[in-house]
Design a protein around this motif. Structure first.
Motif, PDB file in Angstrom:
ATOM      1  N   LYS A 140       2.902  -6.188  -4.555  1.00  0.00           N
ATOM      2  CA  LYS A 140       2.661  -7.789  -4.206  1.00  0.00           C
ATOM      3  C   LYS A 140       2.803  -7.992  -2.569  1.00  0.00           C
ATOM      4  O   LYS A 140       1.900  -8.655  -2.102  1.00  0.00           O
ATOM      5  CB  LYS A 140       3.876  -8.469  -4.829  1.00  0.00           C
ATOM      6  N   THR A 141       3.527  -7.417  -2.019  1.00  0.00           N
ATOM      7  CA  THR A 141       3.665  -7.596  -0.488  1.00  0.00           C
ATOM      8  C   THR A 141       2.569  -7.076   0.090  1.00  0.00           C
ATOM      9  O   THR A 141       2.019  -7.613   1.067  1.00  0.00           O
ATOM     10  CB  THR A 141       5.216  -6.898  -0.189  1.00  0.00           C
TER      11      THR A 141
ATOM     12  N   ASP B   6      -0.074  -9.708  -0.219  1.00  0.00           N
ATOM     13  CA  ASP B   6       0.294 -10.723   0.745  1.00  0.00           C
ATOM     14  C   ASP B   6      -0.191 -10.103   1.944  1.00  0.00           C
ATOM     15  O   ASP B   6      -0.945 -11.045   2.766  1.00  0.00           O
ATOM     16  CB  ASP B   6       1.723 -10.963   0.668  1.00  0.00           C
TER      17      ASP B   6
ATOM     18  N   SER C 125      -0.025 -18.483   0.662  1.00  0.00           N
ATOM     19  CA  SER C 125       0.442 -17.868   1.659  1.00  0.00           C
ATOM     20  C   SER C 125      -0.616 -17.520   2.632  1.00  0.00           C
ATOM     21  O   SER C 125      -0.219 -17.816   3.944  1.00  0.00           O
ATOM     22  CB  SER C 125       1.672 -16.843   1.577  1.00  0.00           C
TER      23      SER C 125
ATOM     24  N   GLU D  66       9.158   0.883 -11.704  1.00  0.00           N
ATOM     25  CA  GLU D  66       7.914   0.207 -11.758  1.00  0.00           C
ATOM     26  C   GLU D  66       8.151  -1.265 -11.154  1.00  0.00           C
ATOM     27  O   GLU D  66       7.378  -1.415 -10.543  1.00  0.00           O
ATOM     28  CB  GLU D  66       7.697   0.008 -13.318  1.00  0.00           C
ATOM     29  N   GLY D  67       9.369  -1.801 -11.255  1.00  0.00           N
ATOM     30  CA  GLY D  67       9.640  -3.059 -10.307  1.00  0.00           C
ATOM     31  C   GLY D  67       9.468  -2.647  -9.015  1.00  0.00           C
ATOM     32  O   GLY D  67       8.880  -3.587  -8.437  1.00  0.00           O
ATOM     33  N   GLN D  68      10.045  -1.696  -8.565  1.00  0.00           N
ATOM     34  CA  GLN D  68       9.807  -1.517  -7.161  1.00  0.00           C
ATOM     35  C   GLN D  68       8.341  -1.354  -6.590  1.00  0.00           C
ATOM     36  O   GLN D  68       7.975  -1.942  -5.708  1.00  0.00           O
ATOM     37  CB  GLN D  68      10.426  -0.175  -6.976  1.00  0.00           C
TER      38      GLN D  68
ATOM     39  N   ASP E 110      14.882  -3.301 -13.524  1.00  0.00           N
ATOM     40  CA  ASP E 110      14.414  -3.528 -12.189  1.00  0.00           C
ATOM     41  C   ASP E 110      13.156  -4.283 -12.398  1.00  0.00           C
ATOM     42  O   ASP E 110      13.007  -5.002 -11.565  1.00  0.00           O
ATOM     43  CB  ASP E 110      14.311  -2.350 -11.471  1.00  0.00           C
ATOM     44  N   ASP E 111      12.324  -3.804 -13.190  1.00  0.00           N
ATOM     45  CA  ASP E 111      11.024  -4.405 -13.449  1.00  0.00           C
ATOM     46  C   ASP E 111      11.113  -5.974 -14.022  1.00  0.00           C
ATOM     47  O   ASP E 111      10.378  -6.773 -13.144  1.00  0.00           O
ATOM     48  CB  ASP E 111       9.937  -3.889 -14.475  1.00  0.00           C
TER      49      ASP E 111
ATOM     50  N   SER F 118       1.301 -16.718  -5.226  1.00  0.00           N
ATOM     51  CA  SER F 118       2.085 -17.059  -3.968  1.00  0.00           C
ATOM     52  C   SER F 118       1.016 -16.219  -2.771  1.00  0.00           C
ATOM     53  O   SER F 118       1.110 -16.822  -1.536  1.00  0.00           O
ATOM     54  CB  SER F 118       3.422 -16.426  -3.945  1.00  0.00           C
TER      55      SER F 118
ATOM     56  N   ILE G 227       9.253  -5.099   4.615  1.00  0.00           N
ATOM     57  CA  ILE G 227       9.416  -5.427   3.274  1.00  0.00           C
ATOM     58  C   ILE G 227       8.929  -4.293   2.345  1.00  0.00           C
ATOM     59  O   ILE G 227       9.513  -3.769   1.615  1.00  0.00           O
ATOM     60  CB  ILE G 227       8.922  -6.820   2.839  1.00  0.00           C
TER      61      ILE G 227
ATOM     62  N   VAL H  92       6.879 -19.742   5.663  1.00  0.00           N
ATOM     63  CA  VAL H  92       5.631 -20.143   5.220  1.00  0.00           C
ATOM     64  C   VAL H  92       5.651 -21.397   4.733  1.00  0.00           C
ATOM     65  O   VAL H  92       4.646 -22.454   5.107  1.00  0.00           O
ATOM     66  CB  VAL H  92       4.735 -19.236   3.977  1.00  0.00           C
TER      67      VAL H  92
ATOM     68  N   GLN I  84      11.993  -7.638 -10.853  1.00  0.00           N
ATOM     69  CA  GLN I  84      10.945  -8.004  -9.749  1.00  0.00           C
ATOM     70  C   GLN I  84      10.259  -9.392 -10.506  1.00  0.00           C
ATOM     71  O   GLN I  84       9.949 -10.087  -9.545  1.00  0.00           O
ATOM     72  CB  GLN I  84       9.996  -7.014  -9.707  1.00  0.00           C
TER      73      GLN I  84
ATOM     74  N   PHE J 155       9.555 -12.851  -8.179  1.00  0.00           N
ATOM     75  CA  PHE J 155       8.280 -13.422  -7.888  1.00  0.00           C
ATOM     76  C   PHE J 155       8.368 -14.682  -8.308  1.00  0.00           C
ATOM     77  O   PHE J 155       7.668 -15.683  -7.642  1.00  0.00           O
ATOM     78  CB  PHE J 155       6.992 -12.534  -8.557  1.00  0.00           C
TER      79      PHE J 155
ATOM     80  N   ARG K  94       5.816  -2.708  -8.117  1.00  0.00           N
ATOM     81  CA  ARG K  94       4.998  -4.087  -8.427  1.00  0.00           C
ATOM     82  C   ARG K  94       5.652  -4.797  -7.346  1.00  0.00           C
ATOM     83  O   ARG K  94       4.684  -5.563  -6.464  1.00  0.00           O
ATOM     84  CB  ARG K  94       5.530  -4.889  -9.581  1.00  0.00           C
ATOM     85  N   ARG K  95       6.758  -4.625  -6.581  1.00  0.00           N
ATOM     86  CA  ARG K  95       7.161  -5.384  -5.476  1.00  0.00           C
ATOM     87  C   ARG K  95       6.322  -4.905  -4.223  1.00  0.00           C
ATOM     88  O   ARG K  95       5.859  -5.816  -3.447  1.00  0.00           O
ATOM     89  CB  ARG K  95       8.601  -5.119  -4.942  1.00  0.00           C
TER      90      ARG K  95
END
Lengths: 628, 403
Positions: free
Chosen positions: B168-169, B172, B212, B160-162, A137-138, B208, B136, A237, A141, A145, B164-165
């Motif tokens: 990031k949001t 933003d 943005s 971890e990915g979650q 999953d990491d 990004s 999001i 955007v 992600q 991105f 990170r997402r």
């Protein structure tokens, strides 16, 4: 034993691996080499042994009961490692992945594999693949991105992308590349906005076909990985700059409602003249093109295409609409009618098209907004019409100098020409009169002989208001006969303007008949002044006496002098009126003169005017000559 | 909520509007005296406004919430309708001085409110944009909390990915909010399309969220760059003074509702600007309302004070808008970001619970905004159109006085 021997071999190989392989990916390479070299050294076995020997990587940390799960987990792990290595390298590069189409294809394949792996992992019956799932999953992600960034760059700077590879790998995209047929001509003219456009049946392709298909591929991955919203947002955007610039090129400046309200009309008229084509450009070209782009980029990826489209179209749509709103709220002087009708018609004509473009749940609010603004402009048209009525009503009756000679009043000319011109937009006017919040106007009992549309009723009403105003103005003249001349002139003009025009249709025959009889009545009333003069010559009243002639002469002279200054604007009417005056005066005069001459003691009476003189006098009436 | 819920008040007046016009045609200019029904009518108008402000003050912790703002707008619309009825009932008196001047003065103020409506609507659009990011964040973090197939709530640890997402949001989102703050407070705004004029020059390597942020710069579509909400508010509120005794008698009391509706207008616009991001916000206006002059004045003044106090609070001084939900978004997202920054995997149970709570908080706000922003926007539009309509009618009846 063979078994023993194999164990030994594997142990040796593992040793070599351990010593050589300082990093995970190197290890992976070496493992691959070995597994290809000898069937006995299957990857599973090597991996399994390695992990069991305690060399497990970061994701391996499970409990003690993992013995039976080794086989699937290690297989997943291996795939992940390969993908990680493959992907990390690409992700870390600075330049656009899509600047090189092969790298891009490779990256997409890796992402596909990754998504598939995660699916498999989730479906696997083991409870303990969580650590692997986390890792996957990491990785996902990070890929996302990067894809988001690529997606954005490809939209903003499609030229930076590699030209589409001439022979595409027959991978997952072979089925979709046929779907797009691009018109090269349109593609070249990316922003055909600066040119005057008459045909709005144009679509702009803001992006070259290669980019579109690249973007679609990215969008598919992002949606598959659950990043659909991000993808749609990124689209919004990334398109913002292009859309803003396109609208800016249309030469519209932001105007507050207050500015619009206080702007001089000629300036505002210019703004409206600019707004109408801009409005068409935005709603007929820019936004439909945006719809097309979204439909392509997000083909089969509902609802993200709709989200992206609604988000991107909203700002330009609202910008255009806010000006119309401001105009609808601004002053309602009658001269604005025609421009505002144009505005209304542009918006109204657009609505059916918008049904399809703004049909989804995200953009239907925009359609409603156009409809709202359209009806606001519509009711302002109604207001402008009401204002015409007020203008007539307010037109001051008593001015220092009434119209010279009882001629045509400027307001009659203005109102009649205005109404005639307004009838050119009859359909639209009827539409806005019928509709709206207040419903049709009710103007007292409707004469059944009149056309009964709201517009017709309203125009008839305006005519009534005008007539009342003229009636009041006619009373300003000191001589009743001059009042009549004034009313006759204006009445005649009104009749002429109504005749042979849409106005006549709207007002109906009955109205014209009534107006005609009014003019006749005023004419009859006018004739009273002559009847009075003629009455002097009446024979049965005290006989024929020379003094009467003197009185008549005085009356005639005085009236003819005065009335020569009066004006009958319509030539036929002027001639007819002179003729009818002659017809009544001259024979009476002749008779009087002959009777007078017949009386002996009056034979030497000085006859100042011959009947021919009288005719000449009358022939000079109503020329409107100013006093010197 | 359905769009009709705040339009309900206008339904009975649709038919009234028709009769206004038809009766106007009859040129009935009844000379109104001091009949008891007039007194009753004016009193009931005062009571209506007083009820509105009492209602708005009833739960102090709800002041400036989305629901509160909607209630305020609804109340404004209802008051405006009643005011229309009063003008209609006294249409002859309206054309005579000094009432004619007072009424046209009100409509002048009302026109100035139109631009505020537009600016505020843009601001609501802005908040919508933020909320999309919040969605999001919530979606990525909350889905991890409750994956269930059999209906049972199954909790999975955060991945971890979650995280990170989510992070990031959130970043933003922070950029968007910061950007709005900057552009809202900048004295000279540079509405430039040049930013995107030469896309080749801008760096393709910027993260990004940075790029943005730049592109989201919230310059309103409907007002020019020099426009200022603060100044506009001051213009609307300028020279608004309670009618003096002789004005009240000279207008048979009608000066009162005119003043009242003007004050309600000013307060409504002021509160909107206080609550919602818009270009050059500023709340410095002068309310010269006699504290005991009207039944509604104590409640209104105390609301005014409370909002001013709120705007002066240390953590709100720099806010984009005082709307409660905006504040909650800012607060919760900061909190969440901090939590995420401090996370080390594997995460302890305490940390995980904190995280879940934080996500839950954000989700709650997100839901409120999701359901309420669109109706709010429609309501603001409704205010715009109603102002236009009543002004037209009002000016129309004023102009009939000069016959």
């Amino acid at each position: 034993m063979a078994e023993n021997g194999e164990d030994k071999l594997i142990a040796t190989v593992q040793h070599i691996i351990k010593t050589l392989g300082s990093t995970d990916s190197m290890t992976e390479d070496i493992l691959k080499v070995f597994s290809n070299y000898d069937g006995r050294l299957s990857l599973d076995k090597l991996h399994g042994k390695r992990d069991a020997a305690g060399g497990g990587g970061g994701g391996g940390g499970g409990g003690s009961s993992e013995e039976q799960q080794h086989v699937p987990i290690t297989s997943f792990e291996r795939t992940l490692r390969t993908l990680d290595r493959q992907v990390t390298q690409v992700i870390n590069q600075e330049r656009l992945i899509w600047s090189e189409s092969e790298a891009a294809e490779g990256f997409l394949e890796a992402v596909d594999d990754l998504i598939a792996t995660i699916k498999d992992l989730e479906a696997a019956p083991h409870g303990n693949n969580q650590p692997l799932l986390d890792r996957a999953d990491d990785l996902l992600q990070r890929c996302m991105f990067r894809l988001e960034r690529e997606f954005k760059s490809l939209i903003e700077r499609p030229d930076d992308a590699a030209p589409a590879a001439p022979s595409r790998p027959t991978g997952f995209d072979s089925d979709e590349s046929d779907e797009y047929e691009y018109d090269e001509d349109i593609e070249d003219a990316r922003i055909p906005i600066a040119r005057p456009v008459t045909d709005y049946d144009v679509v702009i392709d803001a992006l070259p076909p290669g980019s579109v298909s690249d973007l679609h591929k990215i969008a598919r991955r992002m949606v598959a990985a659950g990043f659909g919203r991000e993808c749609a947002e990124t689209y919004v955007v990334a398109r913002k700059g292009f859309l803003e610039e396109s609208v800016a090129r249309l030469g519209l400046r932001p105007r507050t409602a207050e500015e619009v309200k206080s702007a001089p009309w000629d300036e505002l008229e210019l703004d409206i003249a600019r707004w109408i084509p801009a409005f068409n450009m935005v709603f007929k070209i820019l936004i439909p093109s945006e719809r097309r782009l979204c439909d392509r980029l997000f083909d089969g990826l509902l609802p993200y295409g709709d989200m992206a489209f609604a988000g991107a179209s909203r700002p330009p749509a609202l910008q255009l609409l806010s000006f119309a709103d401001a105009v609808a709220a601004a002053s309602r002087t009658p001269e604005r009618l025609f421009r505002v009708v144009d505005m209304y018609e542009s918006a109204r004509d657009l609505l059916p098209e918008l049904e399809t473009i703004f049909s989804d749940e995200y953009s239907c609010a925009l359609r409603n907004e156009v409809a709202t603004v359209c009806s606001a402009v519509g009711s302002s048209i109604k207001g402008i019409f009401m204002e015409l009525e007020n203008l007539i009503r307010r037109d001051p009756v008593r001015v220092s100098v009434p119209v010279h000679g009882g001629g045509l009043h400027p307001i009659t000319r203005y109102v009649m020409n205005y109404l005639r011109a307004a009838c050119g937009s009859r359909q639209t006017l009827e539409e806005v009169m019928e509709g709206g919040e207040f419903g049709p106007m009710s103007v007292g009992p409707v004469d059944p002989d009149r056309p009964t549309s709201s517009l017709a009723i309203h125009i008839a009403w305006i005519m009534d208001v005008l007539q009342k105003n003229l009636d009041a103005k006619s009373e300003v003249y000191r001589e009743p006969a001059l009042s009549c001349v004034f009313l006759m002139n204006n009445g005649k003009y009104i009749l002429q303007k109504v005749k042979d025009s849409e106005l006549g249709v709207l007002l109906g025959e009955e109205w014209s008949k009534q107006m005609n009889s009014k003019v006749r009545r005023w004419t009859r009333e006018y004739h009273r002044v002559w009847a009075k003069i003629i009455s002097v010559l009446q024979i049965n009243d005290g006989g024929v006496r020379p003094e009467k002639l003197r009185v008549f002469n005085n009356y005639l002279e005085e009236n003819c002098k005065t009335q020569a200054e009066w004006l009958i604007a319509d030539e036929q009417m002027r001639l007819d009126l002179r003729m009818s005056i002659m017809d009544s005066v001259v024979p009476a005069y002749r008779t009087f003169l002959s009777r007078l001459k017949a009386i002996s003691d009056c034979r030497d009476v000085y006859v100042k005017f011959t009947p021919e003189d009288v005719e000449a006098w009358i022939g000079e009436l109503f020329q409107g000559t100013e006093k010197r | 909520m359905p769009a009709t819920d705040y339009q309900g008040s206008s339904v009975p007046f649709a038919s009234l509007g028709r009769s206004i016009l038809s009766i106007r045609r009859d040129q009935v200019h009844s000379m109104d005296g001091h009949d008891p029904s007039t007194e009753q009518e004016l009193e009931s108008f005062q009571r209506r406004v007083s009820d509105l402000f009492a209602d708005l003050s009833s739960s102090p912790d709800q002041i400036l919430s989305l629901a509160w703002i909607r209630k305020l707008l609804e109340g404004f619309l209802v008051s405006l309708e009643e005011f229309r009825v009063i003008l209609f009932n006294h249409r002859a008196a309206v054309t005579r001085p000094p009432l004619d001047r007072m009424v046209s003065d009100f409509f002048e103020r009302a026109v100035k409110a139109l631009d505020l409506c537009n600016a505020v609507r843009d601001g609501v659009g802005q908040v919508c944009q933020w909320n999309k990011h919040v969605e999001i964040v919530v979606q990525s973090l909350a889905s991890w909390c409750e994956v269930d197939e059999s209906g049972a709530k199954k909790t999975r640890p955060f991945g971890e990915g979650q995280l990170r997402r989510g992070k990031k949001t959130l970043m933003d989102l922070n950029f968007l909010i910061m950007d709005e703050k900057e552009s809202a407070s900048a004295s000279h705004r540079n509405r430039s399309f040049g930013r995107s004029k030469d896309p080749h020059k801008s760096s393709s390597s910027s993260p990004s969220h940075l790029s943005s942020g730049v592109h989201f710069r919230s310059l309103s579509w409907s007002v020019s760059r020099t426009w200022s909400a603060a100044r506009q508010l001051q213009n609307i509120a300028a020279n608004l003074n309670a009618p003096r005794g002789h004005d009240v008698t000279a207008t048979a009391g009608l000066a009162m509702p005119v003043y009242t509706i003007s004050t309600v207008l000013v307060f409504t616009m002021w509160a909107l600007v206080a609550a919602v991001p818009c270009q050059d916000r500023g709340l410095q206006i002068h309310f010269s309302i006699p504290r005991n002059g009207f039944v509604w004045s104590p409640a209104l003044l105390s609301l005014h004070e409370k909002i001013v106090e709120e705007s002066k609070r240390k953590d709100r001084r720099n806010a984009n808008g005082l709307m409660k939900e905006i504040y909650q978004i800012e607060k919760s997202s900061h909190q969440l970001l901090e939590l995420l920054d401090g996370v080390e995997m594997p995460m302890g149970e305490e940390k995980e619970n904190q995280l879940k709570n934080s996500v839950q908080e954000l989700e709650n706000v997100c839901e409120i905004l999701k359901g309420g922003l669109e109706p709010l926007e429609r309501q603001i539009r409704e205010v715009f159109h109603r102002i236009v309509r009543s002004r037209t009618e009002g000016l129309d009846s004023l102009s009939h006085g000069n016959e």
